[in-house]
Design a protein around this motif. Sequence first.
Motif, short mmCIF file in Angstrom:
data_model
loop_
_atom_site.label_atom_id
_atom_site.label_comp_id
_atom_site.label_asym_id
_atom_site.label_seq_id
_atom_site.Cartn_x
_atom_site.Cartn_y
_atom_site.Cartn_z
N THR A 304 5.75 5.63 40.40
CA THR A 304 5.59 7.01 39.94
C THR A 304 5.10 7.02 38.51
O THR A 304 5.47 6.16 37.71
N MET A 305 4.29 8.01 38.19
CA MET A 305 3.76 8.12 36.83
C MET A 305 4.78 8.82 35.95
O MET A 305 5.47 9.75 36.37
N GLY A 306 4.89 8.37 34.72
CA GLY A 306 5.79 8.98 33.77
C GLY A 306 5.89 8.11 32.53
O GLY A 306 5.32 7.03 32.46
N ASN A 307 6.66 8.60 31.56
CA ASN A 307 6.83 7.82 30.33
C ASN A 307 8.29 7.65 29.96
O ASN A 307 8.61 7.13 28.89
N GLY A 308 9.22 8.06 30.83
CA GLY A 308 10.62 7.81 30.59
C GLY A 308 11.25 8.63 29.48
O GLY A 308 12.26 8.23 28.91
N LEU A 309 10.66 9.78 29.16
CA LEU A 309 11.20 10.62 28.08
C LEU A 309 11.72 11.96 28.58
O LEU A 309 12.46 12.63 27.86
N GLY A 310 11.33 12.36 29.78
CA GLY A 310 11.69 13.68 30.29
C GLY A 310 13.20 13.91 30.34
O GLY A 310 13.71 14.92 29.85
N LEU A 311 13.94 12.96 30.91
CA LEU A 311 15.39 13.13 31.03
C LEU A 311 16.09 12.92 29.70
O LEU A 311 17.16 13.49 29.47
N THR A 312 15.50 12.12 28.83
CA THR A 312 16.05 11.97 27.47
C THR A 312 15.99 13.30 26.74
O THR A 312 16.95 13.73 26.07
N ILE A 313 14.86 13.97 26.87
CA ILE A 313 14.68 15.29 26.26
C ILE A 313 15.66 16.29 26.87
O ILE A 313 16.28 17.09 26.16
N ALA A 314 15.80 16.24 28.19
CA ALA A 314 16.72 17.15 28.88
C ALA A 314 18.15 16.98 28.37
O ALA A 314 18.85 17.97 28.09
#
Length: 344
Positions: A304-314
Amino acid sequence: MRRRKSLNIQFVWTIFLILVSTSLISGLIFLLFMKIGIIKSFSGYPMLRLGITLFSCVIIGTIISMIVSKRILKPINDLVKGTEEIAKGNFDIYVENTTVNNELSALIDSFNSMASELKNVDTVHNDFITNFSHEFKTPMVSIRGFAKQLNNPDLSEIERQESVAVILEETERLSNLSMNILLLSKIENQQQLTLKKTAFYLDEQLRMCILLLQELWEEKNIDWSLELTHMSIVADEELLTQLWLNLIKNAIKYSKQNGVISISCYAFGSDIKVIVKDNGVGMSDYERRHVFDKFYQGDASHHTMGNGLGLTIAARIVQLHSGKINVKSKEYEGATFITILPTK
């Protein structure tokens, strides 16, 4: 916890013991000199006898003070050396606490705690730079490779379109990475007092977030199960929108084709509970423990594409609102993100 002794009292006691020790030793030496006849020979010189007594007291007191001060000042000297190491950027430092339970002991404990925190921050900072460099380098290498391939005159039209598609995809990935880095930097330095809190309806916000991601979930033909209680919340509307977008986007990303995502929100005591659940690939126990870490993307086999920051931000947004967020998941059984926020 032991009652902390005052450093002033200990200092007074130390001086008192030094004076008493000096007096006793000087007295013993004076008696010794009298016994062997040295003092008697100066019987006609009272000032000389007084001078000898005072001189002996000064010498003995100085010697005792040098011995005692070396022990007393050792923790302070260790603190000075430790501070110098901190100033040089060496955070792997520890000052042994050999003092009694007083202000100096508390200062040493605070120093060791500070050094430990600085070491952790330095480690996180270095890991952040390493991970960011990796995340930035990967799409750049891909873009460069496919851009070079476009210069090949023998490239077929289909191959050319595929190369352009990859370049566009990697460019979008870089753009998302940059925006997430800026957003993370903003919210990590934001204090609760600067949150732009307003009253709005949470259920309407959740529905709007689903509509904003319509293109993504239509590609996977996702079905929705919504149980949204009509309720108001006082919070930073912009940040909460980002929170739900990240959680819902994450659920879509890891959902299977023709999957189902359920979202519910309802009153939970004086708080509000929001649950986002998917029936996708799920997570192992290790992935679940690290899912909120920066740049962590779980099992690479998910493709899956992503940068691993979305859930950190959440997680940071929830923290800013004095809330809680956790995840329940098992491999191949989907994931459930549970967010609890105060209504005000």
